[in-house]
Design a protein around this motif. Structure first.
Motif, short mmCIF file in Angstrom:
data_model
loop_
_atom_site.label_atom_id
_atom_site.label_comp_id
_atom_site.label_asym_id
_atom_site.label_seq_id
_atom_site.Cartn_x
_atom_site.Cartn_y
_atom_site.Cartn_z
N ILE A 83 -5.11 -22.12 10.87
CA ILE A 83 -4.25 -21.26 11.68
C ILE A 83 -4.12 -19.88 11.06
O ILE A 83 -4.21 -18.85 11.74
N LEU A 84 -3.92 -19.85 9.75
CA LEU A 84 -3.76 -18.58 9.05
C LEU A 84 -5.01 -17.72 9.19
O LEU A 84 -4.93 -16.51 9.42
N THR A 85 -6.18 -18.35 9.06
CA THR A 85 -7.45 -17.62 9.18
C THR A 85 -7.64 -17.08 10.60
O THR A 85 -8.06 -15.93 10.78
N ALA A 86 -7.34 -17.90 11.59
CA ALA A 86 -7.50 -17.47 12.98
C ALA A 86 -6.60 -16.27 13.28
O ALA A 86 -7.01 -15.33 13.96
N LEU A 87 -5.36 -16.29 12.77
CA LEU A 87 -4.46 -15.16 13.00
C LEU A 87 -4.94 -13.91 12.26
O LEU A 87 -4.76 -12.79 12.75
N ARG A 88 -5.53 -14.10 11.09
CA ARG A 88 -6.10 -12.95 10.38
C ARG A 88 -7.29 -12.38 11.15
O ARG A 88 -7.50 -11.17 11.17
N PHE A 89 -8.07 -13.25 11.76
CA PHE A 89 -9.23 -12.79 12.53
C PHE A 89 -8.83 -11.84 13.65
O PHE A 89 -9.56 -10.88 13.94
N ILE A 90 -7.72 -12.09 14.31
CA ILE A 90 -7.32 -11.26 15.44
C ILE A 90 -6.36 -10.15 15.02
O ILE A 90 -5.75 -9.50 15.89
N ASP A 91 -6.20 -9.96 13.70
CA ASP A 91 -5.33 -8.90 13.17
C ASP A 91 -3.90 -9.03 13.70
O ASP A 91 -3.24 -8.03 14.04
N TYR A 92 -3.42 -10.25 13.76
CA TYR A 92 -2.05 -10.50 14.24
C TYR A 92 -1.06 -10.14 13.14
O TYR A 92 -1.25 -10.48 11.97
N ASP A 93 -0.02 -9.43 13.49
CA ASP A 93 0.98 -8.97 12.53
C ASP A 93 2.06 -10.05 12.37
O ASP A 93 2.85 -10.28 13.28
N PHE A 94 2.09 -10.70 11.22
CA PHE A 94 3.03 -11.79 11.01
C PHE A 94 3.33 -11.93 9.52
O PHE A 94 2.60 -11.44 8.66
#
Length: 322
Positions: A83-94
């Motif tokens: 999950i963390l990698t997928a969110l990093r892939f889309i440049d999600y701010d969290f």
């Protein structure tokens, strides 16, 4: 006195409680306000110097130089890392909040994503939202248009890839590679001690660790047998670790065709960032970082046919988690 003509309830109703003094008690709990979405997941693995003696004995073969110089993974849990990698892939701010208590999640599993508006997405819901198959809130209010709401995550889902079989490869990785990582942590006796008990349950007292470890191990093994009946050894219904790893190697061999063009000029398996990359990278990285010389780790480090797989995982790790 209550009588048949004046029951007790009628007498109570006639009393004016407004004449009693009113005492106001201050709120003793106020929910924390967050500025951006927060991902709750398992913590990073301990540094090598802080590993227990059992972990050190498990990795007696040593750590290759190219692995020792890598940045530490942000979490030791394969699902949290995916999950963390997928969110990093889309440049999600969290933000990331580390915890070892899955009971804090609505579905009793980590990770989960908490939004500023109070809504929550659990692990499967996050992946479903990123795949574009789980619809977001239908509300047209301003809250649904905010960047820190769960509706915003839906608009960042991964687009269709140029490879029609990407979904097939991703499903194969989820069904075959992820179970091998779970078996390594809970099914293998050494892994259960070094990973399951020490990392997942290390915050509990010793005797509680043993009890909860036995319960969790039984649950994981039973789940693997139900998900993949071929994992059982003959008619004994005993989970066969060799079959679990063999199935993982078959899946990895099937993925090798995607690694042929992966290199410095092409970072990802399908030419662009995808959920397939998040799943495969997470499984390979957790297997390499585990304090257990599992068959999967040995093959990745020693067999030439998996050298591209190893280089791929190391390259993405340096790029996204340095």
């Amino acid at each position: 006195m209550a009588t048949a003509e004046a029951p007790l309830r009628e007498i109570i109703k006639s009393i004016s409680f407004t004449k009693f003094p009113l005492r106001t008690i201050d709120t003793f709990f106020v929910a924390e306000k967050i500025e951006k979405p927060r991902l709750y997941c398992y913590p990073p693995p301990p540094p090598p110097l802080e590993q227990s003696q059992s972990s050190i004995r498990a990795t007696a073969a040593g750590v290759p130089e190219d692995l020792a110089s890598l940045p530490r993974l942000p979490t030791f849990d394969v699902k949290s890392l995916c999950i963390l990698t997928a969110l990093r892939f889309i440049d999600y701010d969290f933000d990331v909040e580390y915890t070892s208590e899955p009971d804090a999640s609505p579905d009793k599993q980590l990770p989960f994503l908490l939004f500023c508006d109070g809504s929550v997405l659990c692990g499967k819901e996050i992946m479903g939202r990123l795949r574009g198959v789980v619809p977001g809130p239908s509300s047209t209010s301003d809250a649904s248009d905010r960047k820190d709401s769960s509706a915003a995550l839906e608009r960042l889902w991964f687009p269709e890839t140029d490879l029609p079989s990407e979904l097939v490869y991703r499903t194969m990785a989820e069904r075959n590679l992820v179970p091998a990582i779970e078996y390594m942590a809970w099914g293998d006796p050494v892994g259960r001690e070094c990973i399951g008990v020490e990392r997942y349950l290390g915050h509990y007292p010793g005797i509680i660790q043993s009890i909860l470890g036995w319960i969790k191990s039984s649950e994981v093994i039973q789940g693997l047998k139900m998900m993949q009946p071929e994992y059982t050894a003959g008619n004994s219904m005993r989970l066969d670790g060799g079959t679990v790893y063999e199935t993982a190697f078959h899946a990895l061999d099937s993925l090798l065709v995607l690694f042929e063009d992966v290199g410095d000029s092409r970072m990802f398996l399908v030419g662009k960032r995808s959920l397939l990359d998040a799943v495969v990278f997470s499984c390979i990285s957790v297997a390499l970082d585990a304090p257990v010389d599992s068959p999967l780790r040995k093959a990745l480090l020693c067999k030439n046919e998996y050298r591209r797989v190893l280089d791929y995982a190391l390259r993405l790790r340096r790029l996204y988690f340095s």
